[in-house]
Design an enzyme around this catalytic site. Structure first.
Site, mmCIF file in Angstrom:
data_model
loop_
_atom_site.group_PDB
_atom_site.id
_atom_site.type_symbol
_atom_site.label_atom_id
_atom_site.label_comp_id
_atom_site.label_asym_id
_atom_site.label_seq_id
_atom_site.Cartn_x
_atom_site.Cartn_y
_atom_site.Cartn_z
ATOM 1 N N GLY A 41 0.957 -0.835 -0.086
ATOM 2 C CA GLY A 41 0.393 0.157 -0.362
ATOM 3 C C GLY A 41 0.641 1.249 -0.245
ATOM 4 O O GLY A 41 2.254 1.451 -0.612
ATOM 5 N N SER A 42 0.554 2.455 0.975
ATOM 6 C CA SER A 42 0.774 3.273 0.419
ATOM 7 C C SER A 42 2.389 3.626 1.294
ATOM 8 O O SER A 42 2.863 4.091 1.107
ATOM 9 C CB SER A 42 -0.044 4.631 1.107
ATOM 10 O OG SER A 42 -0.995 4.540 0.787
ATOM 11 N N THR A 43 2.950 2.504 2.288
ATOM 12 C CA THR A 43 3.905 2.529 2.730
ATOM 13 C C THR A 43 5.144 2.605 1.171
ATOM 14 O O THR A 43 6.044 2.857 1.608
ATOM 15 C CB THR A 43 4.521 1.724 3.299
ATOM 16 O OG1 THR A 43 3.975 0.389 3.147
ATOM 17 C CG2 THR A 43 3.210 1.221 4.624
ATOM 18 N N PHE A 44 4.528 1.955 0.702
ATOM 19 C CA PHE A 44 5.488 1.592 -1.003
ATOM 20 C C PHE A 44 5.324 2.900 -1.156
ATOM 21 O O PHE A 44 6.826 3.283 -1.968
ATOM 22 C CB PHE A 44 5.025 0.125 -2.268
ATOM 23 C CG PHE A 44 6.570 0.140 -2.649
ATOM 24 C CD1 PHE A 44 6.838 -0.198 -2.624
ATOM 25 C CD2 PHE A 44 6.133 0.265 -3.885
ATOM 26 C CE1 PHE A 44 7.624 -1.176 -3.150
ATOM 27 C CE2 PHE A 44 6.949 0.747 -5.295
ATOM 28 C CZ PHE A 44 7.181 -0.371 -5.199
ATOM 29 N N LYS A 45 5.041 4.203 -1.124
ATOM 30 C CA LYS A 45 5.126 5.347 -1.685
ATOM 31 C C LYS A 45 6.845 6.014 -1.134
ATOM 32 O O LYS A 45 7.392 7.079 -1.639
ATOM 33 C CB LYS A 45 4.598 6.517 -1.364
ATOM 34 C CG LYS A 45 3.244 6.211 -2.156
ATOM 35 C CD LYS A 45 1.562 7.372 -1.498
ATOM 36 C CE LYS A 45 0.622 6.488 -2.070
ATOM 37 N NZ LYS A 45 -0.971 7.262 -1.392
#
Lengths: 485, 458
Positions: A215-219
């Site tokens: 999810g957004s942690t991959f950003k």
């Protein structure tokens, strides 16, 4: 008649020599292969005939041995078994050994030739050395904080010391007590069947053997790739991204759960977790740079051992632009272990390089002499040091004023990133709540800890705030435990 | 050299054996016996120390018991066979004592089945028989008179177990008052007496008469009148044993017959014919008899049952035990040969020796047997009467063949046939028989070594 008697004696002599030669064949020539035949129980009897060496966490043994007086004499016992099960694994007479019990078995069981003071003499007498000790890198307080923070929920925590790669916590819940599998009685086989049959898979090590959509942690990774590749020079400049963002080559539009993402700067988009901005950035960066950066952080690495193997995290090598856009925000086929996400956070907290994570500080013989030590090793340079510096700013912003304020710790600089990963067919599954972060004490120039938390059953509430709300407090508790010890 | 019609004893006499009177050496025998007893007591203590960390409480009693038995036997030899070979008795004492130690050691692993005390009772009985033979059999030539009585007795003993239920697949036991007796064991000695007596009386007829087959001098068959009875007896014995599924003993009888026939006549051709017959018989039995067929399969691939997922069979467990012993062994009381299962104390006793005493100890045991056999043959060589010679060689060959068949079986050299390791294995009839064999050898060697002592032969 005398002549024939002498010939008969000759016959008897031939028979005697045949017996002696055959005895040499069985007892010397074939002995090693017979000894190692899996059906030969002597290895197991000898193996359990002496107390097994111990696994140490923070100067205290978390394992023990119990004398049962039976054929497989010493059984394994565990102190705080469920707490340390994702690290120790089990040592079972019936089901073998796993995790540290498995990879360090030679030292623990006494079979490692390095334990013998005179290896050649031991080869002749076949004596077995007493079991050695395995000292782990774990921080007992951090481990406990993570375990108690997760509580009854399904999830996992991995914490790393960024400057060295030492693993400070490795927790998976729900857990199990490995002592249940010790021994040969029906209780062990019943426990085995029950643990394997449970729906929430207590023996699955979610911290290293389960991959989740990040999810957004991959950003964090996408942002680092954008900065490193030069797609973004100034974190405060507008990124020319529309809201909603139509995925290239499709009619599907991507939206945000927060306001103000249209043409937002990288800083704003990171702080408030704008999907549209990062999806477009991923496409702008291109597949080559994205896969290179992902590999630099450790994705698609099938060889990582800590010392037991870690499931490879996945970032697809062949993607069309729409898939690349989704992958860049941690969806589509992108999957990561909690340990992998902790490694990303650790790289940001440090100088941009990824250290090989490791769990065994050193191994010692029964008498205390050191057999082997593990030291820090750089796995990859995932990004430039200056990019790491800017990424630290972005992550600090998230904790100071963005979605991760719950992780703030007085007296320390904390950076973080929340994430809520949707999964299942049509995103029907309960989202996974993520939080990755790092902390540096204000009186230090070096970061103390990087941590990744995932909680599987993050209630029905959606949105990035969920990641902060569910996983953030656990991450903070782990970081506080490390900072306080 | 066909001399039909020749018979009798005067023809083709052997060259006279060395005419010397050997020293008595009873002191050496005594010293060796003391050493043997001490060695066994040491082994007994070693087992206790390894298992419980203390000297077993029965050590003194065990040592005293074995010592008294050995001493009584020694006194009997001193009184009645003063010229006997001084090695025979100590070897018997050492092997019997070692067997008791190994059985005691295995008893510790099987609390429900205590075999050592019973074996000690049988050993006592064996030594009693030994003393009786040494005391009352003044001259071995007396036995020649009982050639035909022996064969009747042997056949009767062999047939007897058919009327009793089978045990572990073999119909070779009779049970009386809680004791199980294997009559086939005693039949061995009687059959040896018969073979020796018959061949001594008819050897010239066997050697020099008969029809030559197709110009081969070595393929000359004697007349049916001479050969017939002995072949009939032999075939009958083997038939009975096959019915009782005691293949080991039938193999032993076959070997005994061929060796004695060869020594008595020197005809190689007979050995060839005998081997041919044996091969035919073995193939037939191996094909038709499932019990034997499975033994041959096990021998060809001892680990087949492991590959099939059924766990190791007895032979595989035995090989594991030998392999675990390695060069020096695990030490008495420290092995795991009890994994072999129910026959660990009897047929597979050697595996315990191999595991706990290693190649070194196993070789020593083989050499002890070799020495016993060699001393038997030597007594035969030194004698002049054909019956005594053949009897000594027959008795020694029984020991040699038995050791080879069982030791070769448990170490995977030849297919396994159930048999008792002389003196070592659990088995009362076997221990008694072996003590009788040693007693007869002592009697014969006394005659051989003391024959120019001035006393006339009866």
């Amino acid at each position: 008649m005398t002549k024939y008697i002498r010939r008969a004696i000759g016959l008897c002599a031939v028979l005697l020599v045949a017996l002696l030669v055959n005895a040499v064949r069985v007892q010397v020539v074939q002995a090693p292969s017979y000894d190692h035949n899996p059906a030969n129980r002597r290895q197991a009897i000898a193996r359990y005939g002496q107390p097994r060496g111990d696994i140490v966490v923070g100067g205290r043994t978390v394992t023990g041995s119990k004398d049962t007086g039976e054929q497989f004499r010493y059984e394994r016992t565990y102190r705080d078994g469920p707490l340390y099960a994702p690290v120790t694994g089990f040592a079972s007479q019936l089901y073998g050994t796993t995790l540290l019990e498995g990879t360090e078995d030679g030292v623990l069981s006494g079979a490692d030739p390095m334990l013998a003071p005179f290896p050649l003499l031991n080869g002749l007498t076949r004596a077995r050395s007493p079991g050695g000790t395995v000292v782990t890198t774990l921080n007992a307080a951090a481990q406990r904080a993570a375990y108690e923070g997760l509580g009854p929920r399904r999830g996992a925590v991995a914490a790393i010391e960024p400057t060295t790669g030492r693993i400070l916590a490795l927790v998976s819940t729900p857990s199990y007590d490995p002592a249940l599998l010790s021994g040969t009685g029906p209780a062990a086989s019943e426990a085995w069947a029950r643990l394997n049959g449970q729906a929430d898979k207590p023996m699955l090590n979610r911290a290293i053997r389960q991959t989740y959509p990040p999810g957004s942690t991959f950003k964090v990774l996408t942002a680092a790739a954008a900065l490193d590749s030069g797609v973004v020079d100034d974190v405060d400049a507008p990124t020319m991204s529309p809201d909603p963002y139509r995925l290239p080559g499709t009619t599907t539009s991507l939206t945000n759960e927060t306001e103000g993402c249209e043409d937002a700067s990288l800083r704003y988009a990171f702080t408030w977790s704008c999907n549209t901005v990062f999806a477009k950035l991923g496409v702008d960066i291109g597949l080559d740079d994205m896969t290179r950066t992902a590999a630099g952080f450790g994705f698609n690495d099938r060889k990582l051992r800590i010392p037991f193997s870690v499931a490879p995290s996945n970032f697809d090598l062949r993607l069309d632009k729409a898939q690349l856009a989704l992958s860049s925000i941690g969806q589509f086929d992108t999957r990561a272990t909690p340990l992998q996400m902790a490694m990303i956070s650790a790289a940001v907290a440090g100088d941009g390089s990824v250290r090989t994570p490791y769990l065994v500080e050193r191994t010692t013989a029964h008498g205390g002499g050191t057999l082997a030590t593990t030291g820090p090793r750089t796995l990859h340079q995932a990004m430039s040091a200056s990019t790491a510096q800017r990424m630290r700013e972005l992550m600090t912003d998230v904790v100071e004023k963005g979605t991760g304020t719950v992780a703030a710790i007085p007296g320390a600089t904390v950076g973080g990133k929340t994430g809520t990963a949707q999964h299942g067919i049509g995103n029907s599954g309960t989202p996974y709540a993520w939080f990755i972060s790092w902390a540096r004490p204000d009186d230090s120039t070096e970061p103390a800890v990087a941590v990744a938390v995932v909680v599987e059953d993050a209630a029905a509430q959606r949105g990035d705030i969920t990641g902060g709300g569910f996983a953030g407090p656990i991450a903070r508790a782990v970081m506080e435990a490390v900072l306080g010890s | 050299m066909i001399q039909p019609g020749m018979s009798g004893t005067a023809v083709a006499a052997d060259p006279a054996p060395p005419a010397e009177r050997l020293p008595r050496r009873r002191g050496i025998e005594f010293t060796l016996i003391v050493l043997a007893v001490l060695l066994c007591v040491y082994g007994y203590c070693a087992v206790g120390l390894a298992q419980h960390g203390t000297v077993p409480p029965g050590a003194a009693g065990y040592g005293a018991g074995l010592g008294v038995l050995a001493l009584l036997a020694h006194v009997a030899v001193r009184l009645r066979a003063p010229h006997a070979d001084p090695l025979l008795l100590p070897i018997g004492v050492l092997l019997n004592g070692l067997g008791l130690v190994l059985i005691y050691r295995l008893d510790l692993e099987t609390p429900a089945d205590q075999a050592a005390p019973i074996q000690l009772i049988w050993s006592t009985l064996g030594v009693a028989f030994f003393i009786v033979v040494v005391f009352f059999l003044r001259d071995h030539r007396v036995l020649q008179r009982y050639t035909y009585v022996s064969v009747v007795g042997a056949l009767a003993l062999l047939v007897l177990p058919i009327f009793f239920p089978s045990v572990n697949g073999a119909r070779i036991w009779i049970r009386i008052a809680g004791f199980s007796i294997q009559p086939g064991e005693f039949a061995k000695v009687l059959l040896a007496v018969f073979f020796a007596g018959y061949l001594a009386a008819n050897r010239n007829a066997l050697a020099y008469s008969g029809r030559q087959i197709w110009r081969f001098r070595w393929l000359q068959l004697p007349t049916g009148r001479v050969l017939g009875p002995i072949v009939a007896i032999w075939l009958l014995s083997v038939l009975v044993l096959v019915l009782e599924r005691d293949l080991g003993t039938s193999l032993l009888f076959f070997g005994l017959f061929v060796i004695l026939l060869y020594v008595a006549t020197g005809r190689t051709g007979w050995i060839a014919v005998g081997l041919l017959l044996a091969c035919l018989g073995a193939v037939a039995v191996g094909r038709l008899e499932p019990h034997v067929h499975s033994r041959v399969q096990d021998w060809l691939d001892p680990f087949a049952s492991i590959t099939a997922g059924q766990g190791p069979n007895q032979l595989a467990q035995s090989l594991f035990a030998f392999a675990a012993g390695g060069m020096l062994g695990t030490g008495l009381g420290l092995g795991h040969s009890v994994l072999i299962g129910f026959a660990a104390k009897s047929d597979f006793i050697l595996a315990t020796a191999g595991e706990e005493l290693g190649l070194a100890g196993l070789s020593a045991i083989f050499l002890l047997y070799g020495l016993l056999v060699e001393r038997g043959y030597r007594a035969g060589l030194a004698l002049r009467d054909p019956f005594g010679r053949l009897l000594a060689i027959g008795l020694a060959s029984i020991v040699a063949l038995q050791v080879f068949v069982i030791a070769g079986g448990v170490t995977g050299l030849i297919p396994l046939t159930g048999m008792a390791m002389p003196f070592l294995a659990q088995g009362g009839s076997s221990v008694v028989t072996n003590w009788i064999i040693v007693a007869l050898l002592i009697r014969i060697s006394d005659c051989a070594r003391g024959q120019y002592d001035g006393t006339p032969a009866p």
